[in-house]
Motif scaffolding. Structure first.
Motif, PDB file in Angstrom:
ATOM      1  N   THR A 293       0.835  -1.206   0.000  1.00 35.84           N
ATOM      2  CA  THR A 293       0.000   0.000   0.000  1.00 35.84           C
ATOM      3  C   THR A 293       0.867   1.253   0.000  1.00 35.84           C
ATOM      4  O   THR A 293       0.582   2.218  -0.718  1.00 35.84           O
ATOM      5  CB  THR A 293      -0.920   0.011   1.224  1.00 35.84           C
ATOM      6  OG1 THR A 293      -1.754  -1.158   1.203  1.00 35.84           O
ATOM      7  CG2 THR A 293      -1.800   1.251   1.232  1.00 35.84           C
ATOM      8  N   GLN A 296       2.202   2.359  -3.220  1.00 34.31           N
ATOM      9  CA  GLN A 296       1.160   2.831  -4.139  1.00 34.31           C
ATOM     10  C   GLN A 296       1.073   1.972  -5.394  1.00 34.31           C
ATOM     11  O   GLN A 296       0.924   2.472  -6.512  1.00 34.31           O
ATOM     12  CB  GLN A 296       1.405   4.296  -4.509  1.00 34.31           C
ATOM     13  CG  GLN A 296       1.321   5.239  -3.325  1.00 34.31           C
ATOM     14  CD  GLN A 296       1.532   6.686  -3.700  1.00 34.31           C
ATOM     15  OE1 GLN A 296       2.008   6.999  -4.785  1.00 34.31           O
ATOM     16  NE2 GLN A 296       1.155   7.599  -2.808  1.00 34.31           N
ATOM     17  N   PRO A 298      -0.821  -0.396  -7.895  1.00 33.70           N
ATOM     18  CA  PRO A 298      -2.228  -0.604  -8.256  1.00 33.70           C
ATOM     19  C   PRO A 298      -2.741  -1.950  -7.759  1.00 33.70           C
ATOM     20  O   PRO A 298      -1.961  -2.903  -7.570  1.00 33.70           O
ATOM     21  CB  PRO A 298      -2.207  -0.546  -9.785  1.00 33.70           C
ATOM     22  CG  PRO A 298      -0.980   0.235 -10.119  1.00 33.70           C
ATOM     23  CD  PRO A 298       0.017  -0.076  -9.044  1.00 33.70           C
ATOM     24  N   GLU A 299      -4.051  -2.037  -7.558  1.00 32.99           N
ATOM     25  CA  GLU A 299      -4.639  -3.222  -6.949  1.00 32.99           C
ATOM     26  C   GLU A 299      -4.290  -4.497  -7.704  1.00 32.99           C
ATOM     27  O   GLU A 299      -3.926  -5.507  -7.102  1.00 32.99           O
ATOM     28  CB  GLU A 299      -6.162  -3.056  -6.872  1.00 32.99           C
ATOM     29  CG  GLU A 299      -6.895  -4.216  -6.210  1.00 32.99           C
ATOM     30  CD  GLU A 299      -6.490  -4.431  -4.764  1.00 32.99           C
ATOM     31  OE1 GLU A 299      -6.626  -5.563  -4.278  1.00 32.99           O
ATOM     32  OE2 GLU A 299      -6.034  -3.462  -4.122  1.00 32.99           O
ATOM     33  N   GLY A 300      -4.400  -4.458  -9.030  1.00 30.19           N
ATOM     34  CA  GLY A 300      -4.086  -5.656  -9.816  1.00 30.19           C
ATOM     35  C   GLY A 300      -2.642  -6.078  -9.655  1.00 30.19           C
ATOM     36  O   GLY A 300      -2.332  -7.259  -9.431  1.00 30.19           O
ATOM     37  N   ARG A 302      -0.719  -5.258  -7.195  1.00 27.70           N
ATOM     38  CA  ARG A 302      -0.521  -5.656  -5.804  1.00 27.70           C
ATOM     39  C   ARG A 302      -0.832  -7.132  -5.607  1.00 27.70           C
ATOM     40  O   ARG A 302      -0.082  -7.854  -4.935  1.00 27.70           O
ATOM     41  CB  ARG A 302      -1.404  -4.833  -4.872  1.00 27.70           C
ATOM     42  CG  ARG A 302      -0.880  -3.441  -4.584  1.00 27.70           C
ATOM     43  CD  ARG A 302      -1.807  -2.704  -3.646  1.00 27.70           C
ATOM     44  NE  ARG A 302      -1.970  -3.441  -2.395  1.00 27.70           N
ATOM     45  CZ  ARG A 302      -2.836  -3.117  -1.451  1.00 27.70           C
ATOM     46  NH1 ARG A 302      -3.637  -2.084  -1.621  1.00 27.70           N
ATOM     47  NH2 ARG A 302      -2.908  -3.808  -0.343  1.00 27.70           N
ATOM     48  N   ARG A 303      -1.918  -7.591  -6.199  1.00 29.89           N
ATOM     49  CA  ARG A 303      -2.295  -8.999  -6.056  1.00 29.89           C
ATOM     50  C   ARG A 303      -1.250  -9.905  -6.695  1.00 29.89           C
ATOM     51  O   ARG A 303      -0.893 -10.950  -6.149  1.00 29.89           O
ATOM     52  CB  ARG A 303      -3.670  -9.241  -6.674  1.00 29.89           C
ATOM     53  CG  ARG A 303      -4.809  -8.600  -5.886  1.00 29.89           C
ATOM     54  CD  ARG A 303      -6.158  -8.884  -6.532  1.00 29.89           C
ATOM     55  NE  ARG A 303      -7.238  -8.310  -5.756  1.00 29.89           N
ATOM     56  CZ  ARG A 303      -7.843  -8.925  -4.753  1.00 29.89           C
ATOM     57  NH1 ARG A 303      -7.459 -10.142  -4.413  1.00 29.89           N
ATOM     58  NH2 ARG A 303      -8.825  -8.342  -4.090  1.00 29.89           N
TER      59      ARG A 303
END
Length: 324
Positions: A293, A296, A298-300, A302-303
């Motif tokens: 987090t 920064q 991105p969510e995709g 990050r996964r």
């Protein structure tokens, strides 16, 4: 240094990690915290430590379900559903029967899910992965039906659970009042009780355990019922933290709970592992989430990054500990 000289060193390292598996995990945790502090100096303070522990506790409790069942070569994919149902049923029953009775009622479906899992695994010989996945799906459907009957009554999170989930005492989360005795009991029971030794025995060689007189069906029934109870308590603590019951409250913690157990050194094939490593694994995943987090990402991405790190850490750990 030649390749033949490297082999004994790797062998000694593997044996050391098997004997003291929690040490490399603690080193990894410290490295992640140091990286976090390097990226944002001053972030690692008393408040951050309290928040990290607060969010790691429900994950560590749910991961206890995976650790205990993995010791026998099983898994509990219904744990997150059982936790969600306990939280939702409790919150919707508070306006009707009051908080104390509602908490007891909320734990009942979680225990029932565990008993059904235990019966299917022990008596029907259904593989734990299939059995717990099936009961989880059925329980999710039942929860959706239940919601229609209580939607008019609303939901309330008791102040006691909110105090436990979000409150602090001397800077530390109040949830530690539940988690510390729980963790001590699990760690002690694994190594110092007959039930704990039976879990390792069944995971190492179920056939040999049966020949020696172990009634495996009783162990499995008690194991999965205990897993359901632990999941229910984890759900109650988590809803006290989030303060918003929903039909998918604890579901996002399912795969991280499995990852925490595996990263913590519990073998998915059974017979090896312990809850102390799982606790550190839950802390590692929580700190890792904070780190991603902060970067920064991105969510995709990050996964993807999160999954790759889990796979890398697990692969390296297994390779080292499997050195003979």
């Amino acid at each position: 240094m030649s390749a033949t000289e490297n082999i004994p060193r790797l062998t000694r390292m593997g044996r050391f990690l098997r004997d003291y598996p929690i040490i490399p995990l603690i080193i990894l945790l410290i490295c992640l915290i140091a990286t976090l502090e390097f990226l944002r100096p001053g972030i690692v303070n008393e408040r951050w430590i309290g928040n990290t522990i607060k969010f790691a506790i429900p994950l560590a409790m749910l991961a206890a379900c995976q650790t205990l069942t993995m010791l026998t070569g099983g898994i509990d994919l219904s744990a997150s559903v059982a936790a969600t149902i306990s939280a939702f049923v409790m919150a919707t029953q508070v306006p009707i029967v009051g908080a104390p009775l509602a908490i007891c009622i909320g734990l009942v479906p979680a225990i029932l899910i565990g008993l059904v899992n235990g019966f299917g695994v022990a008596a029907c010989r259904v593989h734990p992965l299939i059995m717990t996945l099936g009961t989880g799906l059925i329980a999710t459907g039942c929860l959706q039906v239940y919601q229609r009957f209580v939607i008019a009554s609303g939901s309330v999170v008791p102040e006691g659970l909110a105090w436990l989930g979000t409150g602090r005492t001397w800077g530390m989360p109040n949830a530690l009042l539940v988690f510390v005795p729980f963790a001590v009991l699990i760690i002690w029971a694994q190594r110092r009780t007959g039930f704990g030794r039976l879990l390792y025995a069944l995971g190492s060689n179920e056939t040999a355990a049966r020949i020696s007189g172990v009634r495996s069906w009783q162990v499995y029934l008690a194991l999965y019922a205990l897993s359901g109870l632990i999941a229910g308590v984890a759900g109650l603590i988590y809803v006290g933290l989030i303060k918003a019951p929903s039909l998918s409250l604890v579901n996002p913690l399912l795969l991280p709970s499995v990852a925490a157990a595996v990263i913590g050194g519990t073998s998915i094939f059974g017979g090896r592992g312990g809850y102390a490593g799982t606790i550190v694994g839950a802390l590692i995943l929580t700190v890792l989430g904070t780190l991603l987090t902060l970067m920064q990402i991105p969510e995709g991405a990050r996964r993807i990054f999160f999954g790759l790190i889990i796979l890398a850490v697990t692969t390296v750990y297994i390779k080292l500990t499997d050195q003979s």
